[in-house]
Write a protein that holds these residues in place. Sequence first.
Motif, mmCIF file in Angstrom:
data_model
loop_
_atom_site.group_PDB
_atom_site.id
_atom_site.type_symbol
_atom_site.label_atom_id
_atom_site.label_comp_id
_atom_site.label_asym_id
_atom_site.label_seq_id
_atom_site.Cartn_x
_atom_site.Cartn_y
_atom_site.Cartn_z
ATOM 1 N N ARG A 46 11.485 13.027 -0.876
ATOM 2 C CA ARG A 46 13.189 13.276 -0.617
ATOM 3 C C ARG A 46 12.932 11.836 0.336
ATOM 4 N NH1 ARG A 46 16.471 18.240 -1.318
ATOM 5 N NH2 ARG A 46 14.896 19.064 -2.969
ATOM 6 N N VAL A 47 12.948 10.948 -0.428
ATOM 7 C CA VAL A 47 13.913 9.195 0.832
ATOM 8 C C VAL A 47 14.167 8.872 -0.770
ATOM 9 C CG1 VAL A 47 13.194 7.062 1.421
ATOM 10 C CG2 VAL A 47 11.404 9.925 1.751
ATOM 11 N N ALA A 48 15.866 8.219 -0.516
ATOM 12 C CA ALA A 48 15.963 7.128 -1.468
ATOM 13 C C ALA A 48 16.196 5.439 -0.790
ATOM 14 C CB ALA A 48 16.820 7.711 -1.835
ATOM 15 N N VAL A 49 16.113 4.704 -1.615
ATOM 16 C CA VAL A 49 16.302 3.779 -1.310
ATOM 17 C C VAL A 49 17.177 2.313 -2.161
ATOM 18 C CG1 VAL A 49 14.723 1.138 -0.791
ATOM 19 C CG2 VAL A 49 13.358 3.682 -0.748
ATOM 20 N N GLN A 50 18.090 2.155 -0.982
ATOM 21 C CA GLN A 50 19.466 1.202 -2.025
ATOM 22 C C GLN A 50 19.072 -0.001 -1.618
ATOM 23 O OE1 GLN A 50 21.230 3.006 -3.723
ATOM 24 N NE2 GLN A 50 21.598 4.966 -4.036
ATOM 25 N N TRP A 90 17.592 15.196 1.073
ATOM 26 C CA TRP A 90 17.460 13.666 0.921
ATOM 27 C C TRP A 90 17.516 12.250 2.016
ATOM 28 C CZ3 TRP A 90 14.867 11.071 -3.599
ATOM 29 C CH2 TRP A 90 14.607 12.037 -5.118
ATOM 30 N N THR A 91 17.050 11.654 2.554
ATOM 31 C CA THR A 91 16.832 10.776 3.625
ATOM 32 C C THR A 91 17.117 9.808 2.932
ATOM 33 O OG1 THR A 91 15.212 12.033 5.441
ATOM 34 C CG2 THR A 91 15.520 9.718 5.528
ATOM 35 N N GLU A 92 17.982 8.509 2.935
ATOM 36 C CA GLU A 92 18.649 7.368 2.299
ATOM 37 C C GLU A 92 18.265 6.043 3.566
ATOM 38 O OE1 GLU A 92 22.023 6.697 0.126
ATOM 39 O OE2 GLU A 92 22.612 5.640 1.558
ATOM 40 N N VAL A 93 17.373 5.330 2.678
ATOM 41 C CA VAL A 93 16.588 4.032 3.378
ATOM 42 C C VAL A 93 17.828 3.166 2.651
ATOM 43 C CG1 VAL A 93 14.735 2.185 3.656
ATOM 44 C CG2 VAL A 93 14.845 4.619 3.657
ATOM 45 N N ARG A 94 18.547 1.994 3.630
ATOM 46 C CA ARG A 94 19.920 1.433 3.148
ATOM 47 C C ARG A 94 18.612 0.012 3.125
ATOM 48 N NH1 ARG A 94 25.327 3.241 5.128
ATOM 49 N NH2 ARG A 94 26.218 1.696 3.832
ATOM 50 N N ILE A 95 18.465 -1.269 2.158
ATOM 51 C CA ILE A 95 18.221 -2.436 2.238
ATOM 52 C C ILE A 95 18.933 -3.298 2.552
ATOM 53 C CG2 ILE A 95 16.217 -4.154 1.735
ATOM 54 C CD1 ILE A 95 15.748 -1.261 3.820
ATOM 55 N N GLY A 147 0.804 -1.071 0.201
ATOM 56 C CA GLY A 147 -0.074 0.198 0.014
ATOM 57 C C GLY A 147 0.524 1.488 -0.212
ATOM 58 N N LEU A 148 1.890 1.692 -0.234
ATOM 59 C CA LEU A 148 2.857 2.424 0.100
ATOM 60 C C LEU A 148 2.894 2.606 -1.389
ATOM 61 C CD1 LEU A 148 3.382 1.167 2.686
ATOM 62 C CD2 LEU A 148 6.296 1.908 2.069
ATOM 63 N N PRO A 149 2.515 3.841 -1.704
ATOM 64 C CA PRO A 149 3.630 4.503 -3.021
ATOM 65 C C PRO A 149 4.401 3.922 -3.569
ATOM 66 C CG PRO A 149 3.420 5.654 -1.474
ATOM 67 C CD PRO A 149 3.730 5.483 -0.932
ATOM 68 N N GLU A 150 4.646 4.205 -5.104
ATOM 69 C CA GLU A 150 5.088 2.935 -5.572
ATOM 70 C C GLU A 150 6.673 3.784 -6.258
ATOM 71 O OE1 GLU A 150 6.404 0.735 -10.768
ATOM 72 O OE2 GLU A 150 4.331 1.228 -9.326
ATOM 73 N N PRO A 151 7.571 3.457 -6.090
ATOM 74 C CA PRO A 151 8.977 4.605 -6.200
ATOM 75 C C PRO A 151 9.521 4.758 -7.358
ATOM 76 C CG PRO A 151 9.666 2.150 -5.116
ATOM 77 C CD PRO A 151 7.937 2.016 -5.199
ATOM 78 N N ALA A 159 8.269 3.778 7.401
ATOM 79 C CA ALA A 159 8.610 4.736 8.286
ATOM 80 C C ALA A 159 9.443 5.788 8.230
ATOM 81 C CB ALA A 159 9.915 4.272 9.954
ATOM 82 N N ALA A 160 10.326 5.586 6.854
ATOM 83 C CA ALA A 160 11.627 6.661 6.343
ATOM 84 C C ALA A 160 9.961 8.090 5.487
ATOM 85 C CB ALA A 160 12.144 6.873 5.273
ATOM 86 N N LEU A 161 9.194 7.658 4.505
ATOM 87 C CA LEU A 161 7.992 7.670 4.241
ATOM 88 C C LEU A 161 7.062 8.541 5.040
ATOM 89 C CD1 LEU A 161 6.803 5.084 1.808
ATOM 90 C CD2 LEU A 161 7.866 7.584 1.345
ATOM 91 N N TRP A 162 6.939 8.035 6.415
ATOM 92 C CA TRP A 162 5.888 8.784 7.197
ATOM 93 C C TRP A 162 6.418 10.152 7.897
ATOM 94 C CZ3 TRP A 162 0.905 7.378 8.323
ATOM 95 C CH2 TRP A 162 0.516 8.108 9.585
ATOM 96 N N ALA A 163 7.961 9.976 8.129
ATOM 97 C CA ALA A 163 8.503 10.898 8.420
ATOM 98 C C ALA A 163 8.561 12.695 7.390
ATOM 99 C CB ALA A 163 10.635 10.659 8.834
ATOM 100 N N ALA A 164 8.791 11.903 6.263
ATOM 101 C CA ALA A 164 8.994 12.589 5.298
ATOM 102 C C ALA A 164 7.302 13.625 4.450
ATOM 103 C CB ALA A 164 9.744 12.700 4.113
ATOM 104 N N GLY A 165 6.252 12.777 5.353
ATOM 105 C CA GLY A 165 4.667 13.731 5.841
ATOM 106 C C GLY A 165 4.140 12.683 4.411
#
Length: 320
Positions: A252-256, A283-288, A223-227, A306-312
């Motif tokens: 401004r969320v980057a996923v690596q 930007w916020t970087e989320v490392r997976i 249910g998250l937005p498609e990146p 959590a990163a998306l929620w923090a970004a609004g």
Amino acid sequence: MRTPQEMPGMLGQRLFTVYDSDALGVSRERLRHVRIRRISRAIRALDRQDQPPIELTVPERAAAYTRVTSFSVASYFTAAEAWGFPLPLRQGQAPELHITRPAGLSRPRRAGVVGHRSRLLPGEVTTLEGLVLTSRVRTWLDLSKELTVEDLTVIADHLIRIPRQLYEGRSEPYATPDELDAVIGLHPGQRGIRTAREALRLSRVGADSPPETQLRLALAAAGLPEPEVNAPIVDDDGVLHHEPDLGYRKYRVAVQYEGAGHSDPEQVARDISREEQTLALGWTEVRISRRHMVDGARPAVEKVRAALWAAGWRADRPAA
């Protein structure tokens, strides 16, 4: 038993058929030596003296099996392995060969072979290092009968990604979305066609590894937005700094996704530098990593959520 005479030409080098040996004048009696191993009906392999039996690759076995069965080609998982497709683990399944003959002919019937019959159109059969097999796009379509939408999407992403000439020695993708769409259109009503259509719809150009595709699909399914794949990060002057594996420009969320290669000390240093630069640009970087991909990638999904929620971002708002 006496050591056999040196086998002529190609017979002393690899798997061969009795028809190959017949053509070279080798008697059937000569093929009964202890070092000549029977692989299947009319298929033999010569083991070297004082050496363990040779390990036969899937393409080698498939090439011999298709030569002893007229009008046959390697297909399904056998063709996929020869092409280097990123296949899911098939635990507990025997490494059977998949062989297809044209519709109207009998299926191949042989121990260790899964036989198929199918309509093979021009351009859907080719040759790879001596092995006659279905083309990449036809193999992808055939796998739609056997794989889940997610697994088939992983392969679609593998086929349509744009390679890097410097590292891979090629600049053209193995296939285009239009070519995958075309092969679907040529086989209406075939079993698995809905799976193929859905996998094509979900495929995106840019994914560099199966986990990246699996992560993207898991985020959307949760249910998250498609990146965006390879979302560009630019500064206020419009200068491109880098393109993360997945990204949400609005938030401004980057996923690596960091695979095994990211444990190299030099790569670790580059990753730290990249993250510092990402943060400096707002930007916020989320490392997976692999440990986040368990349980259907739930830990990874929650980390990105959590990163998306923090970004609004809020779930009840329309995606960007």
